[in-house]
Write a protein that holds these residues in place. Structure first.
Motif, PDB file in Angstrom:
ATOM      1  N   VAL A  52     -42.290 -20.992  29.928  1.00  0.00           N
ATOM      2  CA  VAL A  52     -42.945 -20.992  31.246  1.00  0.00           C
ATOM      3  C   VAL A  52     -42.047 -21.612  32.308  1.00  0.00           C
ATOM      4  O   VAL A  52     -41.877 -21.043  33.386  1.00  0.00           O
ATOM      5  N   LEU A  53     -41.476 -22.770  32.017  1.00  0.00           N
ATOM      6  CA  LEU A  53     -40.630 -23.421  33.023  1.00  0.00           C
ATOM      7  C   LEU A  53     -39.436 -22.569  33.461  1.00  0.00           C
ATOM      8  O   LEU A  53     -39.125 -22.534  34.650  1.00  0.00           O
ATOM      9  N   PRO A  54     -38.764 -21.837  32.552  1.00  0.00           N
ATOM     10  CA  PRO A  54     -37.684 -20.961  33.038  1.00  0.00           C
ATOM     11  C   PRO A  54     -38.171 -19.902  34.026  1.00  0.00           C
ATOM     12  O   PRO A  54     -37.462 -19.575  34.983  1.00  0.00           O
ATOM     13  N   LEU A  55     -39.370 -19.368  33.828  1.00  0.00           N
ATOM     14  CA  LEU A  55     -39.925 -18.401  34.785  1.00  0.00           C
ATOM     15  C   LEU A  55     -40.156 -19.056  36.142  1.00  0.00           C
ATOM     16  O   LEU A  55     -39.856 -18.480  37.194  1.00  0.00           O
ATOM     17  N   ILE A  56     -40.723 -20.254  36.099  1.00  0.00           N
ATOM     18  CA  ILE A  56     -40.999 -20.986  37.334  1.00  0.00           C
ATOM     19  C   ILE A  56     -39.693 -21.315  38.064  1.00  0.00           C
ATOM     20  O   ILE A  56     -39.575 -21.121  39.271  1.00  0.00           O
ATOM     21  N   GLU A  57     -38.715 -21.800  37.301  1.00  0.00           N
ATOM     22  CA  GLU A  57     -37.432 -22.162  37.911  1.00  0.00           C
ATOM     23  C   GLU A  57     -36.702 -20.944  38.471  1.00  0.00           C
ATOM     24  O   GLU A  57     -36.059 -21.021  39.518  1.00  0.00           O
ATOM     25  N   ALA A  58     -36.861 -19.801  37.801  1.00  0.00           N
ATOM     26  CA  ALA A  58     -36.231 -18.565  38.293  1.00  0.00           C
ATOM     27  C   ALA A  58     -36.827 -18.134  39.628  1.00  0.00           C
ATOM     28  O   ALA A  58     -36.170 -17.449  40.420  1.00  0.00           O
ATOM     29  N   ALA A  59     -38.083 -18.553  39.875  1.00  0.00           N
ATOM     30  CA  ALA A  59     -38.743 -18.214  41.140  1.00  0.00           C
ATOM     31  C   ALA A  59     -38.563 -19.306  42.193  1.00  0.00           C
ATOM     32  O   ALA A  59     -39.188 -19.264  43.247  1.00  0.00           O
ATOM     33  N   GLY A  60     -37.727 -20.287  41.886  1.00  0.00           N
ATOM     34  CA  GLY A  60     -37.442 -21.338  42.864  1.00  0.00           C
ATOM     35  C   GLY A  60     -38.252 -22.601  42.687  1.00  0.00           C
ATOM     36  O   GLY A  60     -38.175 -23.507  43.523  1.00  0.00           O
ATOM     37  N   GLY A  61     -39.025 -22.691  41.624  1.00  0.00           N
ATOM     38  CA  GLY A  61     -39.834 -23.892  41.385  1.00  0.00           C
ATOM     39  C   GLY A  61     -39.033 -24.969  40.677  1.00  0.00           C
ATOM     40  O   GLY A  61     -38.342 -24.703  39.698  1.00  0.00           O
ATOM     41  N   THR A  62     -39.126 -26.190  41.180  1.00  0.00           N
ATOM     42  CA  THR A  62     -38.420 -27.309  40.544  1.00  0.00           C
ATOM     43  C   THR A  62     -39.321 -28.531  40.476  1.00  0.00           C
ATOM     44  O   THR A  62     -40.313 -28.633  41.189  1.00  0.00           O
ATOM     45  N   ARG A  63     -38.962 -29.439  39.572  1.00  0.00           N
ATOM     46  CA  ARG A  63     -39.635 -30.730  39.424  1.00  0.00           C
ATOM     47  C   ARG A  63     -41.132 -30.620  39.189  1.00  0.00           C
ATOM     48  O   ARG A  63     -41.927 -31.315  39.815  1.00  0.00           O
ATOM     49  N   PHE A  64     -41.515 -29.742  38.297  1.00  0.00           N
ATOM     50  CA  PHE A  64     -42.928 -29.640  37.928  1.00  0.00           C
ATOM     51  C   PHE A  64     -43.283 -30.749  36.950  1.00  0.00           C
ATOM     52  O   PHE A  64     -42.497 -31.100  36.069  1.00  0.00           O
ATOM     53  N   GLU A  65     -44.474 -31.327  37.110  1.00  0.00           N
ATOM     54  CA  GLU A  65     -44.985 -32.338  36.196  1.00  0.00           C
ATOM     55  C   GLU A  65     -46.068 -31.702  35.325  1.00  0.00           C
ATOM     56  O   GLU A  65     -46.658 -30.685  35.699  1.00  0.00           O
ATOM     57  N   THR A  66     -46.308 -32.325  34.186  1.00  0.00           N
ATOM     58  CA  THR A  66     -47.336 -31.831  33.262  1.00  0.00           C
ATOM     59  C   THR A  66     -48.453 -32.851  33.123  1.00  0.00           C
ATOM     60  O   THR A  66     -48.231 -34.062  33.226  1.00  0.00           O
ATOM     61  N   VAL A  67     -49.655 -32.332  32.877  1.00  0.00           N
ATOM     62  CA  VAL A  67     -50.825 -33.178  32.660  1.00  0.00           C
ATOM     63  C   VAL A  67     -51.635 -32.589  31.518  1.00  0.00           C
ATOM     64  O   VAL A  67     -51.693 -31.361  31.351  1.00  0.00           O
ATOM     65  N   ALA A  68     -52.228 -33.456  30.707  1.00  0.00           N
ATOM     66  CA  ALA A  68     -53.028 -33.002  29.565  1.00  0.00           C
ATOM     67  C   ALA A  68     -54.001 -34.098  29.150  1.00  0.00           C
ATOM     68  O   ALA A  68     -53.887 -35.253  29.587  1.00  0.00           O
ATOM     69  N   ALA A  69     -54.929 -33.712  28.294  1.00  0.00           N
ATOM     70  CA  ALA A  69     -55.872 -34.666  27.700  1.00  0.00           C
ATOM     71  C   ALA A  69     -55.754 -34.584  26.185  1.00  0.00           C
ATOM     72  O   ALA A  69     -55.461 -33.515  25.635  1.00  0.00           O
ATOM     73  N   VAL A  70     -55.952 -35.709  25.524  1.00  0.00           N
ATOM     74  CA  VAL A  70     -56.041 -35.751  24.064  1.00  0.00           C
ATOM     75  C   VAL A  70     -57.343 -36.458  23.690  1.00  0.00           C
ATOM     76  O   VAL A  70     -57.859 -37.262  24.456  1.00  0.00           O
ATOM     77  N   ARG A  71     -57.824 -36.138  22.515  1.00  0.00           N
ATOM     78  CA  ARG A  71     -59.130 -36.634  22.069  1.00  0.00           C
ATOM     79  C   ARG A  71     -58.951 -37.576  20.881  1.00  0.00           C
ATOM     80  O   ARG A  71     -58.011 -37.412  20.091  1.00  0.00           O
ATOM     81  N   GLU A  72     -59.844 -38.543  20.742  1.00  0.00           N
ATOM     82  CA  GLU A  72     -59.800 -39.457  19.602  1.00  0.00           C
ATOM     83  C   GLU A  72     -59.735 -38.599  18.342  1.00  0.00           C
ATOM     84  O   GLU A  72     -60.506 -37.645  18.194  1.00  0.00           O
ATOM     85  N   PRO A  73     -58.787 -38.863  17.435  1.00  0.00           N
ATOM     86  CA  PRO A  73     -58.509 -37.948  16.329  1.00  0.00           C
ATOM     87  C   PRO A  73     -59.692 -37.578  15.433  1.00  0.00           C
ATOM     88  O   PRO A  73     -59.847 -36.408  15.092  1.00  0.00           O
ATOM     89  N   VAL A  74     -60.532 -38.539  15.064  1.00  0.00           N
ATOM     90  CA  VAL A  74     -61.672 -38.199  14.198  1.00  0.00           C
ATOM     91  C   VAL A  74     -62.654 -37.320  14.962  1.00  0.00           C
ATOM     92  O   VAL A  74     -63.165 -36.323  14.432  1.00  0.00           O
ATOM     93  N   ASP A  75     -62.894 -37.642  16.213  1.00  0.00           N
ATOM     94  CA  ASP A  75     -63.800 -36.832  17.035  1.00  0.00           C
ATOM     95  C   ASP A  75     -63.219 -35.439  17.255  1.00  0.00           C
ATOM     96  O   ASP A  75     -63.936 -34.436  17.233  1.00  0.00           O
ATOM     97  N   TRP A  76     -61.910 -35.361  17.468  1.00  0.00           N
ATOM     98  CA  TRP A  76     -61.225 -34.073  17.647  1.00  0.00           C
ATOM     99  C   TRP A  76     -61.379 -33.215  16.396  1.00  0.00           C
ATOM    100  O   TRP A  76     -61.710 -32.025  16.486  1.00  0.00           O
TER     101      TRP A  76
END
Length: 198
Positions: A52-76
């Motif tokens: 994904v990032l190479p596609l974004i960078e090819a279109a002129g996008g730079t310095r993208f940050e990522t965000v995510a959530a993780v769940r307590e392992p037993v509950d997950w």
């Protein structure tokens, strides 16, 4: 996975962490929406960086940050176990019908689990391949309000998050010896969750 171009932000869809609700709410606001098939929607960080990032960078996008959530392992794991009990999986090797939760967790803790317990790894999903967290902004599923607050500020919008794709409730007793084995064999899963913002 959702890409917000102007805000230089990529929301990764860790399975079983409320990503369906986030996608449903935020997809109209995103410039790039990867929702099907599940292997693309739930692409982990290392795949996002590779494809994904190479596609974004090819279109002129730079310095993208990522965000995510993780769940307590037993509950997950409980969410996966309940999800795989659904009727359309009956008779399939991934079905957990007739499988006790403790047996499911015990299988997951093995080096090569049975197909019904092969549900991946949150630690690997958000990791950078060197045993450390690679996602820029990592939140706990149990503190969804913190993640929503972050997204509201970053995207300059109000977010009303519905509950979608929720697995039915079932008792999930887990004997101490199985819980201890899980923590010992899958320590990285607990470390990642403990490091996420609560």
């Amino acid at each position: 996975m959702l890409v917000f171009w102007k805000e230089r932000l990529i929301l990764l869809a860790v399975p079983k962490t409320g990503t369906t609700a986030l996608e449903g709410t935020l997809a109209p606001r995103a410039q790039f929406v990867l929702r099907d098939p599940p292997q693309i929607k739930h692409a982990p960080l290392y795949r996002a960086r590779r494809f994904v990032l190479p596609l974004i960078e090819a279109a002129g996008g730079t310095r993208f940050e990522t965000v995510a959530a993780v769940r307590e392992p037993v509950d997950w794991l409980g969410s996966w176990w309940r999800y795989r009990q659904r009727a359309d999986l009956a008779g399939h090797e991934n079905s957990t019908r007739g499988v006790a939760f403790e047996d499911f967790v015990d299988q997951y803790a093995r080096g090569k689990p049975a197909p019904y317990a092969a549900v991946g790894s949150q630690a690997r999903f958000v990791g950078c391949g060197e045993g450390s967290i690679g996602v820029d902004h990592l939140f706990r599923y149990e503190a969804m309000d913190r993640l929503v607050g972050f997204l509201e500020e970053r995207l300059a919008m109000s977010i009303d998050l519905p509950r979608l794709n929720v697995s039915p409730e079932h008792p999930m007793p887990l004997p101490d010896h199985v819980a201890s084995k899980l923590r010992r064999k899958r320590e990285a899963e607990f470390s990642v969750w403990e490091a996420a913002r609560s």
